[in-house]
Design a protein around this motif. Structure first.
Motif, PDB file in Angstrom:
ATOM      1  N   LEU A   1      -8.147  -8.058   2.727  1.00  0.00           N
ATOM      2  CA  LEU A   1      -6.822  -8.652   2.352  1.00  0.00           C
ATOM      3  C   LEU A   1      -6.624  -9.661   3.698  1.00  0.00           C
ATOM      4  O   LEU A   1      -5.928 -10.393   3.502  1.00  0.00           O
TER       5      LEU A   1
ATOM      6  N   TYR B   1     -18.306  19.592   5.931  1.00  0.00           N
ATOM      7  CA  TYR B   1     -17.303  20.366   6.217  1.00  0.00           C
ATOM      8  C   TYR B   1     -16.792  20.431   4.676  1.00  0.00           C
ATOM      9  O   TYR B   1     -17.250  20.212   3.819  1.00  0.00           O
TER      10      TYR B   1
ATOM     11  N   HIS C   1     -10.076  10.192   9.479  1.00  0.00           N
ATOM     12  CA  HIS C   1      -9.214  11.418  10.439  1.00  0.00           C
ATOM     13  C   HIS C   1      -7.791  11.149  10.116  1.00  0.00           C
ATOM     14  O   HIS C   1      -7.143  11.960  10.754  1.00  0.00           O
TER      15      HIS C   1
ATOM     16  N   LEU D   1       4.705  -2.193  -2.419  1.00  0.00           N
ATOM     17  CA  LEU D   1       3.920  -2.917  -3.487  1.00  0.00           C
ATOM     18  C   LEU D   1       2.661  -2.154  -3.455  1.00  0.00           C
ATOM     19  O   LEU D   1       1.781  -2.300  -2.431  1.00  0.00           O
TER      20      LEU D   1
ATOM     21  N   VAL E   1     -17.894  12.601  -1.419  1.00  0.00           N
ATOM     22  CA  VAL E   1     -17.441  13.871  -1.556  1.00  0.00           C
ATOM     23  C   VAL E   1     -17.950  14.628  -2.833  1.00  0.00           C
ATOM     24  O   VAL E   1     -18.176  13.962  -3.861  1.00  0.00           O
TER      25      VAL E   1
ATOM     26  N   HIS F   1      -2.350   5.727  -6.083  1.00  0.00           N
ATOM     27  CA  HIS F   1      -3.510   4.891  -6.768  1.00  0.00           C
ATOM     28  C   HIS F   1      -4.786   6.146  -6.567  1.00  0.00           C
ATOM     29  O   HIS F   1      -5.180   6.447  -5.630  1.00  0.00           O
TER      30      HIS F   1
ATOM     31  N   LYS G   1      -4.162  13.779   8.544  1.00  0.00           N
ATOM     32  CA  LYS G   1      -3.310  14.994   9.204  1.00  0.00           C
ATOM     33  C   LYS G   1      -2.094  14.402  10.016  1.00  0.00           C
ATOM     34  O   LYS G   1      -1.342  15.184  10.229  1.00  0.00           O
TER      35      LYS G   1
ATOM     36  N   MET H   1      -8.351  18.001   5.526  1.00  0.00           N
ATOM     37  CA  MET H   1      -8.265  19.188   6.624  1.00  0.00           C
ATOM     38  C   MET H   1      -7.104  18.619   7.470  1.00  0.00           C
ATOM     39  O   MET H   1      -6.791  17.578   7.961  1.00  0.00           O
TER      40      MET H   1
ATOM     41  N   TYR I   1     -13.520   5.595   4.241  1.00  0.00           N
ATOM     42  CA  TYR I   1     -12.849   5.471   5.532  1.00  0.00           C
ATOM     43  C   TYR I   1     -12.346   4.106   5.826  1.00  0.00           C
ATOM     44  O   TYR I   1     -13.214   3.053   5.307  1.00  0.00           O
TER      45      TYR I   1
ATOM     46  N   SER J   1      -6.233   8.642   0.398  1.00  0.00           N
ATOM     47  CA  SER J   1      -5.183   9.808   0.407  1.00  0.00           C
ATOM     48  C   SER J   1      -5.283  10.515  -0.837  1.00  0.00           C
ATOM     49  O   SER J   1      -4.782  11.550  -0.878  1.00  0.00           O
TER      50      SER J   1
ATOM     51  N   ALA K   1      -0.980   7.386   2.060  1.00  0.00           N
ATOM     52  CA  ALA K   1      -0.206   8.027   3.072  1.00  0.00           C
ATOM     53  C   ALA K   1       0.410   7.328   4.087  1.00  0.00           C
ATOM     54  O   ALA K   1       1.599   7.604   4.405  1.00  0.00           O
TER      55      ALA K   1
ATOM     56  N   GLY L   1       0.836  -1.400   0.098  1.00  0.00           N
ATOM     57  CA  GLY L   1      -0.065  -0.037  -0.134  1.00  0.00           C
ATOM     58  C   GLY L   1       0.896   1.249  -0.074  1.00  0.00           C
ATOM     59  O   GLY L   1       1.686   1.277   0.946  1.00  0.00           O
TER      60      GLY L   1
HETATM   61  C1  LIG Z   1     -14.385  11.736   2.081  1.00  0.00           C
HETATM   62  C2  LIG Z   1     -12.980  11.313   3.059  1.00  0.00           C
HETATM   63  C3  LIG Z   1     -12.518  12.729   3.628  1.00  0.00           C
HETATM   64  C4  LIG Z   1     -11.450  12.541   4.579  1.00  0.00           C
HETATM   65  N1  LIG Z   1     -11.200  13.787   5.108  1.00  0.00           N
HETATM   66  C5  LIG Z   1      -9.750  13.757   5.877  1.00  0.00           C
HETATM   67  C6  LIG Z   1      -9.559  14.942   6.187  1.00  0.00           C
HETATM   68  O1  LIG Z   1     -10.006  16.151   5.930  1.00  0.00           O
HETATM   69  N2  LIG Z   1      -8.386  15.096   7.150  1.00  0.00           N
HETATM   70  C7  LIG Z   1      -7.706  13.913   7.647  1.00  0.00           C
HETATM   71  O2  LIG Z   1      -6.863  13.955   8.301  1.00  0.00           O
HETATM   72  N3  LIG Z   1      -8.029  12.528   6.969  1.00  0.00           N
HETATM   73  C8  LIG Z   1      -9.220  12.636   6.413  1.00  0.00           C
HETATM   74  N4  LIG Z   1      -9.557  11.583   5.720  1.00  0.00           N
HETATM   75  C9  LIG Z   1      -8.892  10.202   6.094  1.00  0.00           C
HETATM   76  C10 LIG Z   1      -7.865   9.883   5.197  1.00  0.00           C
HETATM   77  O3  LIG Z   1      -8.030  10.072   3.988  1.00  0.00           O
HETATM   78  C11 LIG Z   1      -7.247   8.640   5.551  1.00  0.00           C
HETATM   79  O4  LIG Z   1      -7.117   8.213   6.941  1.00  0.00           O
HETATM   80  C12 LIG Z   1      -5.746   8.351   4.905  1.00  0.00           C
HETATM   81  O5  LIG Z   1      -5.869   8.902   3.799  1.00  0.00           O
HETATM   82  C13 LIG Z   1      -5.617   6.960   4.942  1.00  0.00           C
HETATM   83  O6  LIG Z   1      -4.566   6.382   4.231  1.00  0.00           O
HETATM   84  P1  LIG Z   1      -4.090   5.096   3.893  1.00  0.00           P
HETATM   85  O7  LIG Z   1      -2.599   5.256   3.174  1.00  0.00           O
HETATM   86  O8  LIG Z   1      -3.998   4.272   5.182  1.00  0.00           O
HETATM   87  O9  LIG Z   1      -5.040   4.524   2.864  1.00  0.00           O
HETATM   88  P2  LIG Z   1      -5.182   4.949   1.206  1.00  0.00           P
HETATM   89  O10 LIG Z   1      -4.647   6.135   0.966  1.00  0.00           O
HETATM   90  O11 LIG Z   1      -6.490   4.348   0.906  1.00  0.00           O
HETATM   91  O12 LIG Z   1      -4.017   3.885   0.706  1.00  0.00           O
HETATM   92  C14 LIG Z   1      -4.136   2.391   0.552  1.00  0.00           C
HETATM   93  C15 LIG Z   1      -3.232   1.905  -0.554  1.00  0.00           C
HETATM   94  O13 LIG Z   1      -3.497   0.577  -0.630  1.00  0.00           O
HETATM   95  C16 LIG Z   1      -3.398   0.152  -1.826  1.00  0.00           C
HETATM   96  N5  LIG Z   1      -3.871  -1.380  -1.933  1.00  0.00           N
HETATM   97  C17 LIG Z   1      -5.259  -1.833  -1.991  1.00  0.00           C
HETATM   98  N6  LIG Z   1      -5.246  -3.037  -2.104  1.00  0.00           N
HETATM   99  C18 LIG Z   1      -4.080  -3.296  -2.578  1.00  0.00           C
HETATM  100  C19 LIG Z   1      -3.602  -4.558  -2.857  1.00  0.00           C
HETATM  101  N7  LIG Z   1      -4.293  -5.843  -3.095  1.00  0.00           N
HETATM  102  N8  LIG Z   1      -2.290  -4.691  -3.289  1.00  0.00           N
HETATM  103  C20 LIG Z   1      -1.389  -3.685  -3.188  1.00  0.00           C
HETATM  104  N9  LIG Z   1      -1.804  -2.355  -2.689  1.00  0.00           N
HETATM  105  C21 LIG Z   1      -3.264  -2.438  -2.386  1.00  0.00           C
HETATM  106  C22 LIG Z   1      -4.281   1.117  -2.479  1.00  0.00           C
HETATM  107  O14 LIG Z   1      -4.161   1.125  -4.052  1.00  0.00           O
HETATM  108  C23 LIG Z   1      -3.914   2.288  -1.822  1.00  0.00           C
HETATM  109  O15 LIG Z   1      -2.899   3.057  -2.741  1.00  0.00           O
HETATM  110  C24 LIG Z   1     -10.765  11.493   4.913  1.00  0.00           C
HETATM  111  C25 LIG Z   1     -11.207  10.162   4.241  1.00  0.00           C
HETATM  112  C26 LIG Z   1     -12.146  10.228   3.273  1.00  0.00           C
HETATM  113  C27 LIG Z   1     -12.720   8.983   2.906  1.00  0.00           C
END
Ligand SMILES: Cc1cc2nc3c(=O)[nH]c(=O)nc-3n(C[C@H](O)[C@H](O)[C@H](O)COP(=O)(O)OP(=O)(O)OC[C@H]3O[C@@H](n4cnc5c(N)ncnc54)[C@H](O)[C@@H]3O)c2cc1C
Length: 394
Positions: free
Chosen positions: A217, A261, A350, A34, A232, A41, A353, A52, A322, A46, A15, A12
């Motif tokens: 997974l 928001y 959330h 990976l 959104v 993506h 940030k 915010m 989420y 992210s 972020a 993944g």
């Molecule tokens: C509508 C919305 C608004 C938000 N607003 C805010 C905000 O204003 N402020 C804030 O602090 N947070 C906010 N968040 C939360 C924030 O976006 C997330 O907490 C954060 O981006 C999560 O990052 P992540 O890396 O965990 O997940 P993701 O960014 O989803 O990354 C997961 C990665 O895993 C990869 N992946 C999935 N399956 C596989 C697989 N089988 N093999 C390889 N890779 C795979 C995906 O391609 C992706 O790149 C918001 C979320 C949403 C949905």
């Protein structure tokens, strides 16, 4: 404490994964990220135009302090990076009624004051004169949170991945299929490459940072982590400068009550409006689209609160996922039943940030270092009594 360099696969490149890869590569580990395609993506939570960045967390001082520590790094990144991606424009918090003890608005402002900040409290008259685009009749009071704003989230992830590469992290395009397991020890991953061949990556440690996809997974986490769809909407305005800070800073409008928001316009005139609510648990690959009902509700909000936007055209919609933990806290820890497997997920709407702190949290987990924040994110079960995090909004 000297830690031997480890071979680490980060599944993944959102972020959480990008921040982890960068920190671990900088600490001298051999890191491979990976993700399904070249990250960021487009479906990743992210990957969006804005998120915010705020330290307003009701009475939950833990998250206030973590956000404060993150803000130190956001500010440092702004100074170091070729272009500032965090926009410290403050955070306009509007109350639909007189804020009372216990409410998100009241407690957030109280904590800010106790921690030495000076949030600007205002009444409807002030709202009308300083931010006239708002219908002040609906919001008798509010405050401006002085340290916070928004970040160009997709660009931040791209930047972190680039820095990670610069620090030595490799990148493999492919879809995680399963863990390689040696008894109770995880020794790598099996994945489907872009040419559809099944390949393996061996590793001393595997970090699964796949956001909303995590319980799909790793199904043994499906009782504690859920993919939840949230709408959104992007609206277009002709004169972007009229809808940017300081006239139109990022806002939460009666967050706990209404869930609305939003963000100032980008230079291309796009205004993002989000809505924090319970949402629906979905299959991440079939997340659906933003419903007509939601668009109608959003239209009512705009007409009542930001009348000049009442007829603004919808220029984009997105269902974002989420990765909700059952208690709203992030999920960062080693699987007690599969040594070598670390999960970094549970952003719970959330998490973005905290990106500047995620790498340290994950790397300290792997290196078994003391970290004052980790206890709240550790592996846990539904059976443990937990306090719902004051997640309230993004
Ligand atoms: C509508 C919305 C608004 C938000 N607003 C805010 C905000 O204003 N402020 C804030 O602090 N947070 C906010 N968040 C939360 C924030 O976006 C997330 O907490 C954060 O981006 C999560 O990052 P992540 O890396 O965990 O997940 P993701 O960014 O989803 O990354 C997961 C990665 O895993 C990869 N992946 C999935 N399956 C596989 C697989 N089988 N093999 C390889 N890779 C795979 C995906 O391609 C992706 O790149 C918001 C979320 C949403 C949905």
């Amino acid at each position: 404490m000297q830690v031997q360099p480890l071979d680490i696969v980060v599944v993944g490149g959102g972020a959480f994964g990008a921040a982890s890869a960068l920190e671990l590569a900088e600490r001298g580990h051999h890191v491979t990220v990976l993700d399904r395609t070249a990250s960021p993506h487009p479906d990743a939570s992210s990957t969006d135009i804005s998120k915010m960045i705020r330290m307003d967390y009701g009475a939950d001082v833990f998250y206030h302090e973590l956000a404060e520590a993150s803000l130190d790094v956001w500010e440092a990144w702004n100074a170091d990076w070729p272009r500032a991606l965090y926009h410290p424009e403050g955070f306009l918090v509007l109350s639909a009624r007189e804020a009372e003890p216990g409410s998100f608005e009241f407690e957030s402002e109280r904590v800010l004051r106790e921690r030495g900040y000076d949030p600007q409290h205002f009444d409807a008259e002030h709202l009308r004169s300083v931010w006239p685009v708002w219908n002040a009749d609906r919001y008798p009071e509010g405050y401006v949170s002085p340290r916070g704003g928004w970040a160009e989230s997709g660009a931040v992830v791209a930047r972190l991945l680039k820095l990670g590469r610069g620090a030595g992290a490799g990148f493999v395009a492919g879809s995680f299929a399963s863990l390689l397991e040696d008894g109770s020890r995880v020794s790598g991953v099996r994945y489907v490459a872009e040419d559809k061949s099944v390949r393996t990556l061996k590793a001393d440690r595997v970090i699964v940072a796949t956001g909303a996809w995590t319980p799909v997974l790793l199904p043994w986490l499906s009782d504690v982590l859920k993919p939840v769809a949230q709408p959104v909407v992007h609206y277009g305005v002709d004169d972007a400068s009229r809808w940017q800070s300081p006239v139109f800073p990022p806002f939460a409008a009666d967050m706990a009550g209404s869930g609305w928001y939003g963000f100032p316009a980008l230079d291309d005139g796009r205004i993002k409006l989000g809505h924090h609510a319970d949402g629906c648990v979905v299959d991440p690959e079939h997340r659906g689209t933003v419903s007509e009902d939601h668009l109608d509700l959003a239209r009512v909000f705009l007409a009542e609160s930001l009348p000049e936007l009442a007829d603004a055209p919808v220029v984009g919609t997105r269902v974002c996922l989420y990765s909700d933990s059952f208690d709203g806290d992030l999920w960062i820890g080693e699987d007690p039943e599969r040594s070598g497997l670390i999960v970094a997920a549970g952003g719970s709407g959330h998490g973005f940030k905290f990106t500047p702190m995620i790498g340290k949290l994950v790397a300290d987990t792997i290196e078994r270092r003391e970290n004052p924040w980790l206890h709240r994110f550790a592996w846990r079960s539904l059976a443990e009594p937990r306090q719902e995090a004051a997640r309230m909004q993004h």
